[in-house]
Scaffold this active site. Structure first.
Site, PDB file in Angstrom:
ATOM      1  N   HIS A 196       1.067  -1.315  -0.396  1.00  0.00           N
ATOM      2  CA  HIS A 196       0.489  -0.025  -0.110  1.00  0.00           C
ATOM      3  C   HIS A 196       0.936   0.798   0.456  1.00  0.00           C
ATOM      4  O   HIS A 196       0.250   2.311  -0.367  1.00  0.00           O
ATOM      5  CB  HIS A 196      -1.139  -0.108   0.892  1.00  0.00           C
ATOM      6  CG  HIS A 196      -2.505  -0.357   0.903  1.00  0.00           C
ATOM      7  ND1 HIS A 196      -3.422  -1.615   1.980  1.00  0.00           N
ATOM      8  CD2 HIS A 196      -2.795  -0.645   0.060  1.00  0.00           C
ATOM      9  CE1 HIS A 196      -4.271  -1.737   0.426  1.00  0.00           C
ATOM     10  NE2 HIS A 196      -4.240  -0.663  -0.242  1.00  0.00           N
ATOM     11  N   GLU A 440      -8.052 -17.898 -23.604  1.00  0.00           N
ATOM     12  CA  GLU A 440      -6.582 -17.596 -23.369  1.00  0.00           C
ATOM     13  C   GLU A 440      -6.649 -19.796 -22.911  1.00  0.00           C
ATOM     14  O   GLU A 440      -4.570 -19.815 -22.530  1.00  0.00           O
ATOM     15  CB  GLU A 440      -7.309 -17.842 -21.251  1.00  0.00           C
ATOM     16  CG  GLU A 440      -7.940 -16.526 -20.722  1.00  0.00           C
ATOM     17  CD  GLU A 440      -7.984 -16.698 -19.487  1.00  0.00           C
ATOM     18  OE1 GLU A 440      -7.007 -15.651 -19.040  1.00  0.00           O
ATOM     19  OE2 GLU A 440      -9.519 -16.805 -19.125  1.00  0.00           O
ATOM     20  N   ASP A 464      -2.105 -15.458 -19.501  1.00  0.00           N
ATOM     21  CA  ASP A 464      -2.520 -16.437 -19.938  1.00  0.00           C
ATOM     22  C   ASP A 464      -2.775 -17.600 -20.844  1.00  0.00           C
ATOM     23  O   ASP A 464      -1.747 -18.366 -21.725  1.00  0.00           O
ATOM     24  CB  ASP A 464      -4.097 -17.275 -19.397  1.00  0.00           C
ATOM     25  CG  ASP A 464      -3.720 -17.136 -18.044  1.00  0.00           C
ATOM     26  OD1 ASP A 464      -3.155 -18.216 -16.822  1.00  0.00           O
ATOM     27  OD2 ASP A 464      -4.790 -16.711 -17.207  1.00  0.00           O
ATOM     28  N   CYS A 511      -7.536  -8.001 -23.327  1.00  0.00           N
ATOM     29  CA  CYS A 511      -7.278  -7.770 -21.862  1.00  0.00           C
ATOM     30  C   CYS A 511      -6.402  -8.075 -20.844  1.00  0.00           C
ATOM     31  O   CYS A 511      -6.677  -7.744 -19.369  1.00  0.00           O
ATOM     32  CB  CYS A 511      -9.009  -8.133 -21.081  1.00  0.00           C
ATOM     33  SG  CYS A 511      -8.771  -9.557 -20.470  1.00  0.00           S
TER      34      CYS A 511
HETATM   35  C1  PEP Z   1      -5.196 -12.517 -18.689  1.00  0.00           C
HETATM   36  O1  PEP Z   1      -5.589 -14.615 -18.058  1.00  0.00           O
HETATM   37  O2  PEP Z   1      -4.711 -11.913 -19.927  1.00  0.00           O
HETATM   38  C2  PEP Z   1      -6.101 -12.171 -17.849  1.00  0.00           C
HETATM   39  C3  PEP Z   1      -6.193 -10.896 -18.586  1.00  0.00           C
HETATM   40  O3  PEP Z   1      -6.386 -13.091 -16.945  1.00  0.00           O
HETATM   41  P1  PEP Z   1      -5.951 -12.435 -15.358  1.00  0.00           P
HETATM   42  O4  PEP Z   1      -4.726 -12.051 -15.475  1.00  0.00           O
HETATM   43  O5  PEP Z   1      -6.456 -12.524 -14.365  1.00  0.00           O
HETATM   44  O6  PEP Z   1      -5.212 -14.327 -15.301  1.00  0.00           O
HETATM   45 MG    MG Z   2      -6.289 -14.787 -16.824  1.00  0.00          MG
END
Ligand code: PEP
Ligand code: MG
Length: 584
Positions: A196, A440, A464, A511
């Site tokens: 933090h 993923e 992933d 994402c």
């Molecule tokens: C990813 O795997 O790219 C993703 C956005 O999910 P996380 O990082 O939460 O596994």
């Molecule tokens: Mg992921």
């Protein structure tokens, strides 16, 4: 002679100034016995210390100006809440009564117990929450030992402009005080990039390098320091050319920040007129607010694992409250709620109320949607909460780690059941809430055209996808060099997904971290990605990159590279794309 030290760089900034090495009057935490008759008095002493610590933090929080950002005051509030945590305080009071020991010692033993639990957690963000518990405990111990200075650090000058404070570590309360006194930068021996202290330094825009070993021994009071928050470097006694370089870099960085500010209100579109949607990844409310402040069109990934950190599985009401609060913060923007993605790197082990089996290969095991399809009652509880939120505003539901069409059918069947259960209770939901899938798993990327028939939108989780495609664990530094987004195999997989989304005419986003990494933006644009979801603090920088890109030129280079990629394997695709942008 110039001395260079390294640590975790925070808040990107550069600071140049004089060192002030801060000492803390450490309270010795000793154990002493008390009589049974003294238990009540000792508990009273403990409660008074809690109240004093809480008053101190609240008054510091109140003094933070509006320019400090919501994160800083939220972190202070979190510490105040921790001080009033009933379970924690009861455990201390019980220990005082049972072990007939002083309150300081009861706190110390309880702290060690909690920290040993935290050490087992793999997720580094969650693991670093242990540092917060330690800081709060230390504050109460300090109050118990009757130190009355307004900050725990001794001898902090009133004005700290052009001063870099070097300390063992800093609590959020101390950081707030240093900020008020105009500190130029901070260097601590302890603290991770996820602490933090780090998050708050970022929110207050204080350049910081944390976790610099032996900093207080190696850095001298009053000597000139240069701190590079981006690279996590601290130089003591910099020579002339280094100082000149950093003075220049400081000016350039100020100009860069100004340039980013100036595009805050502009739309994101490439130079050849391709509109791009910039979205945010978030889970905490401060991140959601930052998403709005930095112009996110929507939230493309709202992670929900944080709700499952406590000792109980959150019930429908608790989840509904969290999701509807998130939606309210977004003020009309779409919230994409990702269902529970526990397991592998997000394993909670001993804390977790959700039973994830111990297996040799958790990343290939019962994680994310696979776990949800085993614990269907837990999953349906989440689906009902998501559906109820959809009655209040634009909500999408995103399923992580899909592998097959069969899984989507099972999710849709459970969604139907969840809808019926809500109907029976007379509760509202959006019957058309879009249901999307995260791509993923490499097989899912190759079969994306099949999966897309059953989905309303897709989002590529590159974090992933890359680890599975390249067989390189995303958290194992030893294979980090293999984790290459430019690998032709990865590019082919991404192209498969883009083609599938185009064929089935459904929206597609990226994402994973790649979407917020300016080095890869042009490659993703070349592939045809037009939706990017990333941490809010990356939004402006990525918009700047998008707005300076000729997507068609990047696409042409990618096609040429792909056509001859057997021979061109060694060519640096990113460099070729960069070069294509330079032509007039
Ligand atoms: C990813 O795997 O790219 C993703 C956005 O999910 P996380 O990082 O939460 O596994
Ligand atoms: Mg992921």
């Amino acid at each position: 002679m110039t001395l260079a030290l390294t640590g975790h760089g925070i808040a990107d900034g550069i600071a140049i100034g004089r060192a002030h090495v801060a000492e803390r009057s450490e309270a010795e935490i000793g154990e002493y016995r008390i009589d049974e008759q003294e238990v009540g008095k000792e508990i009273e002493r403990f409660r008074e210390a809690i109240a004093e610590a809480s008053d101190q933090l609240e008054s510091l929080g109140g003094q933070l100006g509006p320019e400090s950002g919501t994160t800083a005051s939220e972190i202070i509030s979190t510490h105040v809440m921790m001080l009033h945590d009933a379970a924690f305080n009861q455990a201390i009071e019980a220990r005082i009564g049972e072990e007939l020991c002083n309150a300081e010692w009861a706190l110390q033993v309880q702290l060690e117990h909690i920290l040993s639990e935290f050490r087992h957690i793999e997720d580094s963000y969650i693991r670093s929450r242990g540092e917060d518990v330690a800081q709060v405990v230390r504050l109460v111990q300090h109050k118990l030992s009757e130190k009355t200075s307004p900050v725990e650090l001794d001898d902090i000058p009133d004005r700290l402009a052009d001063t870099l404070v070097v300390a063992s570590d800093l609590t959020p309360g101390e950081l707030a005080t240093l900020h008020q006194r105009g500190v130029a930068g901070i260097i601590t021996e302890h603290g991770s990039a996820y602490s933090h202290t780090a998050i708050m330094a970022g929110s207050l825009n204080i350049p910081a390098v944390l976790g610099v070993r032996l900093a207080r021994e190696l850095l001298q009071e009053g000597e000139t320091l240069v701190m590079d928050g981006r690279l996590g470097l601290v130089y003591a006694n910099p020579n002339k050319s280094l100082l000149a370089h950093y003075n220049d870099a400081q000016r350039r960085s100020a100009r860069h920040r100004k340039a980013l500010e100036s595009i805050r209100e502009l739309p994101a579109a490439t130079l050849d007129g391709q509109k791009v949607s910039l979205q945010a990844n978030a889970e905490r409310s401060d991140e959601l607010r930052a998403a709005v402040e930095n112009g996110a069109e929507s939230v493309g990934l709202y992670r929900t694992e944080f709700l499952f950190l406590g000792s109980d599985v959150p019930d429908e009401e608790e989840q509904f409250a969290a999701y509807s609060e998130a939606l309210e913060i977004l003020d009309g923007r779409t919230l994409t709620i990702r269902t529970l993605d526990l397991g592998a790197d997000k394993s909670l082990e001993s804390q977790s109320p959700v039973n994830t089996p111990k297996v040799a290969n958790p990343a290939l095991g019962l994680r994310a949607v696979r776990l949800c399809l085993r614990d269907t009652e837990m999953f349906k509880t989440q689906l009902r909460a998501v559906l109820r939120t959809s009655a209040l505003g634009p909500v999408r539901c995103l399923i992580p780690m899909l592998t097959s069409v069969h899984e989507i059918r099972m999710v849709r069947a459970l969604l139907d059941e969840a809808r019926q259960e809500l109907q029976q209770r007379g509760m509202n939901y959006d019957p058309n809430m879009p249901v999307g899938g995260m791509i993923e798993v490499p097989a899912a990327a190759l079969a994306a055209a099949d999966l897309a028939r059953h989905l309303d939108f897709m989002s590529v989780g590159t974090n992933d996808l890359l680890q599975y495609a390249l067989a390189a664990d995303r958290v194992d530094e030893q294979v980090a060099h293999l984790y290459d987004p430019q690998h032709p195999g990865v590019i082919q997989l991404l192209q498969f997904v883009v083609n599938a989304a185009t064929l089935r005419q459904i929206p597609l986003a990226v994402c994973g971290e790649l979407a917020g990494d300016r080095r890869y933006v042009r490659l993703l644009l070349a592939l045809g990605i037009r939706e990017f979801s990333m941490h809010a603090n990356r939004l402006l920088e990525i918009k700047q990159m998008v707005n300076q890109t000729h997507a068609d030129r990047a696409r042409t280079v990618l096609d040429q590279w792909r056509d001859g990629h057997a021979e061109a394997y060694d060519l640096d695709l990113l460099k070729l794309i960069e070069d294509s942008q330079q032509a007039p």
